[in-house]
Design a protein around this motif. Structure first.
Motif, PDB file in Angstrom:
ATOM      1  N   ARG A 137       0.843  -1.196   0.000  1.00 13.84           N
ATOM      2  CA  ARG A 137       0.000   0.000   0.000  1.00 13.84           C
ATOM      3  C   ARG A 137       0.880   1.247   0.000  1.00 13.84           C
ATOM      4  N   THR A 138       0.283   2.378  -0.324  1.00 15.09           N
ATOM      5  CA  THR A 138       1.015   3.642  -0.273  1.00 15.09           C
ATOM      6  C   THR A 138       0.814   4.293   1.092  1.00 15.09           C
ATOM      7  N   GLU A 139       1.877   4.849   1.607  1.00 16.12           N
ATOM      8  CA  GLU A 139       1.818   5.541   2.895  1.00 16.12           C
ATOM      9  C   GLU A 139       2.489   6.897   2.765  1.00 16.12           C
ATOM     10  N   CYS A 141       5.062   9.709   3.112  1.00 16.89           N
ATOM     11  CA  CYS A 141       6.532   9.661   3.154  1.00 16.89           C
ATOM     12  C   CYS A 141       7.028  10.168   4.505  1.00 16.89           C
ATOM     13  N   CYS A 201      10.531  10.350  -1.935  1.00 17.21           N
ATOM     14  CA  CYS A 201       9.279  10.115  -2.671  1.00 17.21           C
ATOM     15  C   CYS A 201       9.252  10.841  -4.006  1.00 17.21           C
ATOM     16  N   SER A 204       6.082  13.121  -4.669  1.00 17.69           N
ATOM     17  CA  SER A 204       4.696  12.616  -4.608  1.00 17.69           C
ATOM     18  C   SER A 204       4.118  12.682  -3.200  1.00 17.69           C
ATOM     19  N   LYS A 206       4.226  10.295  -1.173  1.00 15.75           N
ATOM     20  CA  LYS A 206       3.849   8.936  -0.806  1.00 15.75           C
ATOM     21  C   LYS A 206       4.939   7.959  -1.215  1.00 15.75           C
ATOM     22  N   LYS A 208       5.653   3.459  -1.518  1.00 18.71           N
ATOM     23  CA  LYS A 208       5.080   2.115  -1.475  1.00 18.71           C
ATOM     24  C   LYS A 208       5.749   1.337  -0.350  1.00 18.71           C
ATOM     25  N   GLU A 234      -5.114   2.780   1.771  1.00 19.62           N
ATOM     26  CA  GLU A 234      -4.083   3.690   1.285  1.00 19.62           C
ATOM     27  C   GLU A 234      -3.993   4.922   2.189  1.00 19.62           C
TER      28      GLU A 234
END
Length: 371
Positions: A137-139, A141, A201, A204, A206, A208, A234
């Motif tokens: 999932r994306t978290e 940064c 990141c 972005s 975010k 992965k 997410e």
């Protein structure tokens, strides 16, 4: 491609009861389960059956579906994820979006929900289990805390749109002056521009990650059940909260037991002697072996009920039952001594043997000929 009628998918009438819909779904789910059915279209049919059941098993959704079909008037998309443009899109097309309220690009936004399909054993569905899963999932940064900017710097307000994320294009037409709003080409609708991007990141905000989550599967869960884990979806943006994780359960078929709701079914063999004279046999259940008394003269196909030996009720107290179907097995190879005993038994019972008189097959052949 048009969708098939949900009642047609499950093979039930429009007036079908809740139990009839549930039984039809369980039968088809077992038939098209990807672990059992290796046909190329099995998974697609499984999803179609699941989608039909999700709607018809919900009273409100079913009522709406009966009235409007696949288009759900209460939401922008129809049943099953169809996407229909709203009136706002038409307004945008002709009048430049004046009919919709635009969101603030710098406002916190909730993260997207995630879906994870989990396959468990039959017994794990009955008794429940706690396990650890890993999901990508994306978290946010950790280096820039989600801003996307290099530590020590911060995003700057876009000079083109002044932070609105939109550009206004004015056109003079025969109908008057029309203002069209479009996504700002300078900041791509973000309202800010990052000059010094975060090295982790790359701007972005975010990253992965592989996230390990402890999941508790409740006892009594069944095929197609959906568990919600709050806050494990997410990551949000601009400081917004994360989405949720939805775990879809698939249950592997068992080689001996079958399940229907909270009840369990199985078949056990009986010899001719056991069925005729009666016996006490051992029956496997999900937790132990129990004794079952077979009355003399039991016929093949007879069901016996073991009360409370089924599946724990997911929302309530107690358990379902186990239903045992006995099947009288005819021996395929007999010794001469055994044959003589059966001939003697047939004679005592007033029955004619095949060796003494014509067989049933011969009588059937003459009946087909009209003799």
């Amino acid at each position: 491609m048009s969708k098939r009628d949900y009642y047609e998918v499950l093979g039930v009438d429009k007036g079908a009861s809740e139990d009839e819909i549930k039984k039809a779904y369980r039968k088809l789910a077992r038939q098209y389960h990807p672990d059992v059915n290796k046909a190329s279209d099995a998974e697609q049919k499984f999803k179609e059956v699941k989608e039909a059941y999700d709607v018809l098993s919900d009273d409100q959704k079913r009522s709406t579906y009966d009235q409007f079909g696949h288009v759900d008037p209460n939401q922008q998309g129809g049943f099953g994820g169809q996407d229909f443009g709203g009136f706002g899109d038409i307004f945008d097309m002709f009048f430049g979006g004046g009919g919709q309220q635009r969101r603030n690009p710098n406002a916190p936004q909730r993260g997207a929900d995630l879906q994870y399909t989990m396959q468990i054993e039959f017994k794990e569905a009955v008794f429940g289990k706690e396990l650890e899963i890993t999901i990508p999932r994306t978290e946010s940064c950790d280096t820039c805390h989600g801003s996307g900017a290099k530590p020590g710097t911060k995003p700057e307000t876009c000079s083109v749109c002044r932070g609105s994320g939109q550009q206004e294009v004015v056109q003079n037409t025969a109908f008057g002056r029309i203002v069209n709003r479009r996504v700002c080409s300078a900041c791509n609708g973000q309202g800010t521009i990052i000059k010094d991007k975060c090295g982790t990141c790359h701007g972005s905000g975010k990253v992965k990650k592989q996230r390990k989550i402890n999941v508790k599967i409740p006892a009594g869960v069944d095929e197609g059940a959906q568990l919600r884990v709050s806050g494990e979806g997410e990551g949000g943006t601009k400081g917004g909260p994360p989405g949720d994780l939805f775990i879809v359960i698939r249950v592997k078929p068992h080689e001996f037991f079958e399940r229907d709701g909270d009840d369990i079914y199985c078949e056990v063999p009986l010899t001719f002697v056991q069925a005729a004279l009666g016996d006490e046999i051992e029956i496997p259940t999900m937790t132990e072996k129990v004794k079952l008394k077979i009355p003399a003269g039991t016929q093949t196909g007879t069901y016996f009920r073991l009360k409370g030996k089924g599946v724990p009720r997911l929302r309530g107290y107690g358990q379902g039952d186990q239903h045992v179907k006995v099947v009288v097995v005819t021996p395929t190879s007999l010794t001469e001594a055994q044959k003589d005993l059966l001939r003697e038994f047939g004679g005592l019972n007033g029955e004619d043997t095949q060796e003494q008189h014509e067989s049933l097959f011969d009588k059937m052949k003459r009946a087909f000929r009209g003799d």
